[in-house]
Motif scaffolding. Structure first.
Motif, PDB file in Angstrom:
ATOM      1  N   PHE A   1       0.831  -1.197   0.000  1.00 34.52           N
ATOM      2  CA  PHE A   1       0.000   0.000   0.000  1.00 34.52           C
ATOM      3  C   PHE A   1       0.868   1.251   0.000  1.00 34.52           C
ATOM      4  CE2 PHE A   1      -3.657  -2.301   2.380  1.00 34.52           C
ATOM      5  CZ  PHE A   1      -4.061  -2.877   1.191  1.00 34.52           C
ATOM      6  N   CYS A   2       1.916   1.236   0.825  1.00 34.29           N
ATOM      7  CA  CYS A   2       2.802   2.398   0.930  1.00 34.29           C
ATOM      8  C   CYS A   2       3.514   2.671  -0.396  1.00 34.29           C
ATOM      9  CB  CYS A   2       3.818   2.187   2.051  1.00 34.29           C
ATOM     10  SG  CYS A   2       3.080   2.186   3.705  1.00 34.29           S
ATOM     11  N   SER A   3       3.897   1.626  -1.105  1.00 35.84           N
ATOM     12  CA  SER A   3       4.517   1.814  -2.423  1.00 35.84           C
ATOM     13  C   SER A   3       3.528   2.420  -3.407  1.00 35.84           C
ATOM     14  CB  SER A   3       5.034   0.476  -2.962  1.00 35.84           C
ATOM     15  OG  SER A   3       6.062  -0.044  -2.141  1.00 35.84           O
ATOM     16  N   VAL A   4       2.286   1.960  -3.345  1.00 30.97           N
ATOM     17  CA  VAL A   4       1.239   2.537  -4.192  1.00 30.97           C
ATOM     18  C   VAL A   4       1.068   4.018  -3.873  1.00 30.97           C
ATOM     19  CG1 VAL A   4      -1.239   2.531  -4.672  1.00 30.97           C
ATOM     20  CG2 VAL A   4       0.000   0.366  -4.544  1.00 30.97           C
ATOM     21  N   TYR A   5       1.120   4.354  -2.597  1.00 28.24           N
ATOM     22  CA  TYR A   5       0.960   5.754  -2.194  1.00 28.24           C
ATOM     23  C   TYR A   5       2.063   6.626  -2.796  1.00 28.24           C
ATOM     24  CZ  TYR A   5      -2.487   4.189   1.250  1.00 28.24           C
ATOM     25  OH  TYR A   5      -3.585   3.657   1.866  1.00 28.24           O
ATOM     26  N   PHE A   6       3.286   6.109  -2.840  1.00 27.14           N
ATOM     27  CA  PHE A   6       4.386   6.865  -3.433  1.00 27.14           C
ATOM     28  C   PHE A   6       4.093   7.194  -4.895  1.00 27.14           C
ATOM     29  CE2 PHE A   6       7.712   6.334  -0.148  1.00 27.14           C
ATOM     30  CZ  PHE A   6       8.369   7.546  -0.305  1.00 27.14           C
ATOM     31  N   VAL A   7       3.668   6.185  -5.657  1.00 26.11           N
ATOM     32  CA  VAL A   7       3.380   6.403  -7.079  1.00 26.11           C
ATOM     33  C   VAL A   7       2.202   7.354  -7.236  1.00 26.11           C
ATOM     34  CG1 VAL A   7       2.863   5.291  -9.284  1.00 26.11           C
ATOM     35  CG2 VAL A   7       4.237   4.084  -7.592  1.00 26.11           C
ATOM     36  N   PHE A   8       1.166   7.145  -6.433  1.00 24.24           N
ATOM     37  CA  PHE A   8      -0.022   7.991  -6.508  1.00 24.24           C
ATOM     38  C   PHE A   8       0.328   9.451  -6.221  1.00 24.24           C
ATOM     39  CE2 PHE A   8      -3.599  10.177  -4.564  1.00 24.24           C
ATOM     40  CZ  PHE A   8      -4.633   9.905  -5.437  1.00 24.24           C
ATOM     41  N   LEU A   9       1.051   9.688  -5.127  1.00 24.34           N
ATOM     42  CA  LEU A   9       1.423  11.053  -4.765  1.00 24.34           C
ATOM     43  C   LEU A   9       2.274  11.703  -5.847  1.00 24.34           C
ATOM     44  CD1 LEU A   9       2.224  10.551  -0.966  1.00 24.34           C
ATOM     45  CD2 LEU A   9       0.373  11.929  -1.912  1.00 24.34           C
ATOM     46  N   ALA A  10       3.256  10.960  -6.354  1.00 23.94           N
ATOM     47  CA  ALA A  10       4.158  11.519  -7.368  1.00 23.94           C
ATOM     48  C   ALA A  10       3.399  11.885  -8.637  1.00 23.94           C
ATOM     49  CB  ALA A  10       5.269  10.516  -7.680  1.00 23.94           C
ATOM     50  N   GLU A  11       2.512  10.999  -9.098  1.00 28.64           N
ATOM     51  CA  GLU A  11       1.788  11.268 -10.344  1.00 28.64           C
ATOM     52  C   GLU A  11       0.832  12.452 -10.193  1.00 28.64           C
ATOM     53  OE1 GLU A  11      -0.051   7.689 -11.805  1.00 28.64           O
ATOM     54  OE2 GLU A  11       1.747   7.197 -12.939  1.00 28.64           O
ATOM     55  N   ASN A  12       0.140  12.525  -9.074  1.00 23.76           N
ATOM     56  CA  ASN A  12      -0.819  13.609  -8.904  1.00 23.76           C
ATOM     57  C   ASN A  12      -0.133  14.949  -8.659  1.00 23.76           C
ATOM     58  OD1 ASN A  12      -3.929  12.703  -8.646  1.00 23.76           O
ATOM     59  ND2 ASN A  12      -2.608  11.031  -7.971  1.00 23.76           N
ATOM     60  N   ILE A  13       0.935  14.958  -7.870  1.00 24.24           N
ATOM     61  CA  ILE A  13       1.674  16.207  -7.642  1.00 24.24           C
ATOM     62  C   ILE A  13       2.325  16.677  -8.942  1.00 24.24           C
ATOM     63  CG2 ILE A  13       3.641  17.238  -6.433  1.00 24.24           C
ATOM     64  CD1 ILE A  13       2.946  15.453  -4.058  1.00 24.24           C
ATOM     65  N   LYS A  14       2.826  15.726  -9.723  1.00 27.83           N
ATOM     66  CA  LYS A  14       3.420  16.066 -11.027  1.00 27.83           C
ATOM     67  C   LYS A  14       2.387  16.748 -11.922  1.00 27.83           C
ATOM     68  CE  LYS A  14       5.256  13.687 -15.148  1.00 27.83           C
ATOM     69  NZ  LYS A  14       6.468  14.484 -15.436  1.00 27.83           N
ATOM     70  N   GLN A  15       1.171  16.205 -11.954  1.00 24.74           N
ATOM     71  CA  GLN A  15       0.122  16.803 -12.774  1.00 24.74           C
ATOM     72  C   GLN A  15      -0.277  18.188 -12.269  1.00 24.74           C
ATOM     73  OE1 GLN A  15      -3.402  14.693 -13.750  1.00 24.74           O
ATOM     74  NE2 GLN A  15      -2.360  13.373 -15.226  1.00 24.74           N
ATOM     75  N   VAL A  16      -0.338  18.341 -10.948  1.00 28.10           N
ATOM     76  CA  VAL A  16      -0.708  19.648 -10.387  1.00 28.10           C
ATOM     77  C   VAL A  16       0.348  20.694 -10.731  1.00 28.10           C
ATOM     78  CG1 VAL A  16      -1.019  20.936  -8.240  1.00 28.10           C
ATOM     79  CG2 VAL A  16      -2.128  18.724  -8.530  1.00 28.10           C
ATOM     80  N   MET A  17       1.613  20.344 -10.560  1.00 30.31           N
ATOM     81  CA  MET A  17       2.701  21.285 -10.829  1.00 30.31           C
ATOM     82  C   MET A  17       2.751  21.645 -12.311  1.00 30.31           C
ATOM     83  SD  MET A  17       4.051  21.915  -7.908  1.00 30.31           S
ATOM     84  CE  MET A  17       5.609  22.665  -8.345  1.00 30.31           C
ATOM     85  N   GLU A  18       2.659  20.632 -13.165  1.00 31.06           N
ATOM     86  CA  GLU A  18       2.730  20.893 -14.598  1.00 31.06           C
ATOM     87  C   GLU A  18       1.479  21.600 -15.109  1.00 31.06           C
ATOM     88  OE1 GLU A  18       3.631  17.261 -16.573  1.00 31.06           O
ATOM     89  OE2 GLU A  18       5.663  17.129 -15.741  1.00 31.06           O
ATOM     90  N   GLY A  19       0.336  21.291 -14.482  1.00 33.08           N
ATOM     91  CA  GLY A  19      -0.887  21.986 -14.862  1.00 33.08           C
ATOM     92  C   GLY A  19      -0.816  23.470 -14.525  1.00 33.08           C
ATOM     93  N   ALA A  20      -0.287  23.776 -13.347  1.00 33.35           N
ATOM     94  CA  ALA A  20      -0.134  25.178 -12.954  1.00 33.35           C
ATOM     95  C   ALA A  20       0.843  25.899 -13.887  1.00 33.35           C
ATOM     96  CB  ALA A  20       0.349  25.264 -11.510  1.00 33.35           C
ATOM     97  N   HIS A  21       1.938  25.218 -14.232  1.00 35.15           N
ATOM     98  CA  HIS A  21       2.937  25.799 -15.129  1.00 35.15           C
ATOM     99  C   HIS A  21       2.349  26.004 -16.521  1.00 35.15           C
ATOM    100  CE1 HIS A  21       7.205  25.481 -17.080  1.00 35.15           C
ATOM    101  NE2 HIS A  21       6.716  26.701 -17.115  1.00 35.15           N
ATOM    102  N   LEU A  22       1.593  25.002 -16.970  1.00 36.66           N
ATOM    103  CA  LEU A  22       1.007  25.071 -18.312  1.00 36.66           C
ATOM    104  C   LEU A  22      -0.013  26.195 -18.408  1.00 36.66           C
ATOM    105  CD1 LEU A  22       0.943  23.720 -21.094  1.00 36.66           C
ATOM    106  CD2 LEU A  22      -0.873  22.224 -20.241  1.00 36.66           C
TER     107      LEU A  22
END
Length: 474
Positions: free
Chosen positions: A148-169
């Motif tokens: 579960f914790c490994s899944v959380y790492f991937v989930f957090l990274a993908e969603n934060i990446k989208q938020v950051m890139e969305g704001a930049h875009l």
């Protein structure tokens, strides 16, 4: 090292106290005699904790699971799997009760229920393997929680990446529209679309999560946990609001998929039903344990409806473009969509510490006991940091959310949810051999779990090793 049943209690007690504190204080004012105080959690609190124990990242991956099964077979299979999982939860509770009453012992945890059932078996081979049975269940519990914790790492990274890139875009689009004239269809910012590698986001998250897991008493997490639950609830409401705006015609989608894709469905779906680990702790701490079956049916009934609704509507909304988490399909052009990702990510971030508590309490104390006292605190923190790094390393090696969820579900969740409970019922049945119908039913459930384990693990590992082959879209 505390017993497995004590670990179960310790995991749930701080979160239960958060919900039941005010009510208990009122009881103290009414009657100061501890012997007459109602102990445990109420029926309503039990329902809330059942929801808390089952609603996580697995819920958001279910639309992809329906895609891998088909628009007809997917929802039907999800309902059937939910019913079977709830039945296995009832089996586990019933067996725990029977064994504790026979031995006149306190309520048993999951691993103790398995061990005691084997100890009381008429088979000498099973009696000898009772110690191994306890360790096997603990192994799968640790494997599941760290998964579960490994899944959380991937989930957090993908969603934060989208938020950051969305704001930049979005900021890039505004700048381009103001300072230049671009032709239709031209990409405003190539660098914003490319962004940083997903693995770098995981590495950036690592120190923050390590510090979070240094909180060794879950009572200190009570306020954060309450806020996280609220954030996740708001996110789910916003997701439903978005996907209901545009639902496609289900007749244009495949009704049934191939067996290979269905194996991915199994791993993702069984991962979503992640609450079997909290069933016994909740029942053991309930003020009226006899009402727990009713609470389990109501709570899990609501969860199954939520799962099927989001899974089906999410697939109908995004069709073949659906990703490992439905939040990743939400476009960047709306503040509400960005808010969904931020709020749910915060909830998952806090949940990491709660899920991490069980493997840490199983693995860390035995090591610290072998070290002199002056070094124990440093060893404790070091081991916690090492375990977090292990989950991060797994996420870095398999940076696809759909594959990590499917692998964890197929390997460990299937064993805990479908294989162990029916086998325990057969071993613990008072009269041996058990009735033929009971034997057929339990062996069928265990066989289903075992086949799901084999096929789900095989196709997921194959997709990880040979990612260029046909498989579920990331």
């Amino acid at each position: 090292m505390p017993a497995a049943e004590q670990l179960d209690m310790e995991l749930m007690t701080p979160l239960m106290e958060e919900a039941g504190g005010e009510e208990e204080e009122e009881d103290v004012d009414i009657d100061e005699d501890p012997e007459h105080l109602p102990q445990g959690i109420t029926f309503t609190q039990t329902l809330l904790h059942l929801l808390k124990g089952n609603i996580g990242t697995g819920l958001l991956g279910l639309p992809l699971a329906v895609k891998n099964a088909g628009i007809v077979l997917g929802p039907v299979s999800l309902v059937l799997m939910g019913v079977v999982c709830v039945h296995c939860m009832h089996i586990l509770v019933s067996c725990s009760h029977q064994l504790s009453e026979r031995l006149k012992r306190s309520p048993l945890g999951y691993s103790d229920t398995v061990a005691v059932a084997m100890e009381m078996s008429s088979s000498q081979c099973l009696r000898k393997g009772a110690h191994f049975g306890r360790h096997l269940v603990n192994f799968f519990l640790v494997l599941t929680q760290l998964g579960f914790c490994s899944v959380y790492f991937v989930f957090l990274a993908e969603n934060i990446k989208q938020v950051m890139e969305g704001a930049h875009l979005n900021s890039s689009v505004e700048t381009v529209l103001i300072h230049s004239n671009i032709s239709q269809g031209e990409t405003p910012s190539v660098s914003a679309a490319a962004g940083l590698d997903l693995r770098l986001y995981m590495v950036f998250l690592l120190p923050f999560i390590i510090v979070l897991t240094f909180i060794r008493d879950l009572r200190n997490m009570a306020a954060l946990s309450a806020i996280a639950n609220l954030c996740m609830a708001v996110s789910i409401i916003l997701i439903f609001t978005y996907i209901l705006n545009d639902v496609s015609d289900p007749r244009r989608l495949p009704y049934i998929s191939s067996w290979r894709k269905f194996s991915f469905f199994f791993g993702t779906a069984i991962f979503a039903f992640e609450g079997i680990g909290v069933v016994l702790p909740l029942e053991n701490q309930m003020r009226e344990p006899k009402r727990f079956p009713q609470a389990l049916n109501i709570g899990m009934g609501f969860i199954i409806i939520l799962y099927v609704s989001l899974a089906t509507l999410g697939y109908l909304r995004f069709r073949d473009d659906i990703k490992g988490s439905i939040t990743l399909n939400l476009p960047h052009d709306s503040w509400s969509n960005q808010l969904v990702k931020v709020l749910y990510s915060f909830g998952v971030f806090v949940s990491y510490a709660v899920q991490f508590f069980v493997p840490a309490e199983i693995l860390v104390p035995p090591v610290c006991e072998r070290i002199r006292k002056s070094w124990r605190r440093a060893a404790d923190l070091s081991l916690r940091a090492l375990l977090v790094c292990l989950t991060c390393m797994t996420a870095v090696l398999i940076p696809r959310l759909d594959l990590v969820i499917s692998l964890v579900g197929a390997v460990s969740s299937s064993a805990l949810a479908l294989v162990f409970p029916p086998l325990v019922e057969l071993v613990a049945y008072p009269s041996q051999p058990p009735p033929p119908l009971l034997l057929l039913k339990d062996l069928s459930i265990a066989f289903l779990g075992f086949i799901g384990f084999l096929t789900g693990t095989y196709v997921t590992l194959e997709e990880i090793i040979y990612p260029d082959d046909q498989g579920p879209s990331p």
